[in-house]
Design a protein around this motif. Structure first.
Motif, PDB file in Angstrom:
ATOM      1  N   SER A 184      -3.772   6.162  -8.349  1.00  0.00           N
ATOM      2  CA  SER A 184      -4.314   6.069  -7.194  1.00  0.00           C
ATOM      3  C   SER A 184      -5.315   7.350  -7.132  1.00  0.00           C
ATOM      4  CB  SER A 184      -3.606   6.113  -5.791  1.00  0.00           C
ATOM      5  OG  SER A 184      -3.138   4.834  -5.752  1.00  0.00           O
ATOM      6  N   ARG A 214      -6.675   2.554  -8.395  1.00  0.00           N
ATOM      7  CA  ARG A 214      -7.148   2.115  -7.019  1.00  0.00           C
ATOM      8  C   ARG A 214      -7.950   3.600  -6.833  1.00  0.00           C
ATOM      9  NH1 ARG A 214      -3.318   2.514  -3.498  1.00  0.00           N
ATOM     10  NH2 ARG A 214      -4.401   1.529  -1.812  1.00  0.00           N
ATOM     11  N   ALA A 215      -9.230   3.478  -6.881  1.00  0.00           N
ATOM     12  CA  ALA A 215     -10.125   4.822  -6.373  1.00  0.00           C
ATOM     13  C   ALA A 215     -10.740   4.718  -5.002  1.00  0.00           C
ATOM     14  CB  ALA A 215     -10.910   5.055  -7.300  1.00  0.00           C
ATOM     15  N   ASP A 216     -10.664   5.863  -4.410  1.00  0.00           N
ATOM     16  CA  ASP A 216     -11.350   5.391  -3.012  1.00  0.00           C
ATOM     17  C   ASP A 216     -12.764   5.363  -3.352  1.00  0.00           C
ATOM     18  OD1 ASP A 216     -12.503   6.544  -0.429  1.00  0.00           O
ATOM     19  OD2 ASP A 216     -10.533   6.911   0.157  1.00  0.00           O
ATOM     20  N   VAL A 232       0.918  -1.387   0.039  1.00  0.00           N
ATOM     21  CA  VAL A 232      -0.131  -0.086  -0.014  1.00  0.00           C
ATOM     22  C   VAL A 232       0.974   1.183   0.111  1.00  0.00           C
ATOM     23  CG1 VAL A 232      -1.828   1.075   1.188  1.00  0.00           C
ATOM     24  CG2 VAL A 232      -1.537  -1.175   1.414  1.00  0.00           C
ATOM     25  N   VAL A 281      -0.424   4.820  -1.450  1.00  0.00           N
ATOM     26  CA  VAL A 281      -1.564   5.942  -1.062  1.00  0.00           C
ATOM     27  C   VAL A 281      -2.411   5.534  -0.347  1.00  0.00           C
ATOM     28  CG1 VAL A 281      -2.763   7.825  -2.045  1.00  0.00           C
ATOM     29  CG2 VAL A 281      -0.454   7.107  -3.026  1.00  0.00           C
ATOM     30  N   GLU A 341       3.369   6.455  -6.245  1.00  0.00           N
ATOM     31  CA  GLU A 341       3.169   7.067  -4.921  1.00  0.00           C
ATOM     32  C   GLU A 341       3.394   8.784  -5.156  1.00  0.00           C
ATOM     33  OE1 GLU A 341       5.488   5.161  -2.191  1.00  0.00           O
ATOM     34  OE2 GLU A 341       4.599   3.261  -2.321  1.00  0.00           O
ATOM     35  N   ARG A 381      -7.692   9.483  -4.413  1.00  0.00           N
ATOM     36  CA  ARG A 381      -7.988   9.658  -3.303  1.00  0.00           C
ATOM     37  C   ARG A 381      -9.513  10.305  -3.117  1.00  0.00           C
ATOM     38  NH1 ARG A 381      -3.340  12.494   0.496  1.00  0.00           N
ATOM     39  NH2 ARG A 381      -2.157  10.484   0.659  1.00  0.00           N
ATOM     40  N   LEU A 421     -10.607   1.265  -0.293  1.00  0.00           N
ATOM     41  CA  LEU A 421     -11.393   0.480  -1.724  1.00  0.00           C
ATOM     42  C   LEU A 421     -12.874   0.198  -1.416  1.00  0.00           C
ATOM     43  CD1 LEU A 421      -8.142  -1.545  -2.590  1.00  0.00           C
ATOM     44  CD2 LEU A 421      -8.904   0.596  -3.673  1.00  0.00           C
ATOM     45  N   VAL A 424      -6.139   4.804   0.604  1.00  0.00           N
ATOM     46  CA  VAL A 424      -7.571   5.087   0.070  1.00  0.00           C
ATOM     47  C   VAL A 424      -8.256   3.713   0.426  1.00  0.00           C
ATOM     48  CG1 VAL A 424      -6.702   5.963  -2.316  1.00  0.00           C
ATOM     49  CG2 VAL A 424      -6.893   3.604  -2.099  1.00  0.00           C
ATOM     50  N   THR A 473       0.432   1.782 -11.160  1.00  0.00           N
ATOM     51  CA  THR A 473      -0.917   1.957 -10.641  1.00  0.00           C
ATOM     52  C   THR A 473      -1.109   3.566 -10.438  1.00  0.00           C
ATOM     53  OG1 THR A 473      -0.114   0.153  -8.878  1.00  0.00           O
ATOM     54  CG2 THR A 473      -1.872   1.726  -8.147  1.00  0.00           C
TER      55      THR A 473
END
Length: 164
Positions: A80, A117-119, A56, A58, A91, A82, A62, A60, A78
């Motif tokens: 990401s 990878r989206a919050d 991991v 950042v 990162e 937030r 998931l 977030v 990746t």
């Protein structure tokens, strides 16, 4: 006082007496592997606990789905997102305008898989814009990362979800 047959036999000078040199025992030729197994089990537990923490970058939250996990790739790219809409490549923070050029420079070719990878609280419009930007940049393998163990896709809705 009791006497055993072994004592009586030895005292009588019967055959089969063993001769020992100075009362010393021979070298032990067996290896005790119990400490080795104990150390290996402790190391296994330490690595099992610490390995997920190393991936991991950042933080977030998931969203959860019941889709299975994919096979791990060597070093995936990746992106990401937030909850506040800020973007990160690996990162490092990046502006939306610089997202495609930076990914093209890092990937080399457009066939390399990109993981998004989206919050779960991120705006859908931001996620859709990032996916569209990646698609129009020529990337063909765009994957959404989610947590497993979420609600069923075809089952009954959650208690707070509206019936539809």
């Amino acid at each position: 006082m009791a006497i055993s047959s072994h004592d009586a036999f030895s005292a009588s000078g019967g055959g089969g007496r063993r001769r020992r040199r100075g009362g010393r025992r021979g070298a032990l030729s067996e290896i005790n592997v119990t400490p080795l197994v104990d150390v290996m089990l402790v190391l296994l537990i330490v690595f099992m606990v610490s390995a997920p923490l190393l991936t991991v970058g950042v933080p977030v939250e998931l969203p959860k789905t019941e889709a299975g996990s994919m096979q791990d790739q060597a070093e995936p790219l990746t992106v990401s997102i937030r909850a506040d809409g800020s973007l990160f490549v690996q990162e490092e923070p990046v502006a939306f305008a610089g997202l495609s050029p930076r990914l093209r420079a890092m990937a080399g070719d457009t066939t390399k898989p990109i993981y998004v990878r989206a919050d779960g609280r991120a705006a859908y419009s931001v996620v859709a814009q990032v996916m569209a930007a990646l698609s129009t940049s020529g990337f063909t393998s765009i994957n959404l990362i989610t947590d497993t163990g979420g609600p069923s896709s075809g089952g009954t809705p959650a208690p707070d979800a509206p019936a539809g």
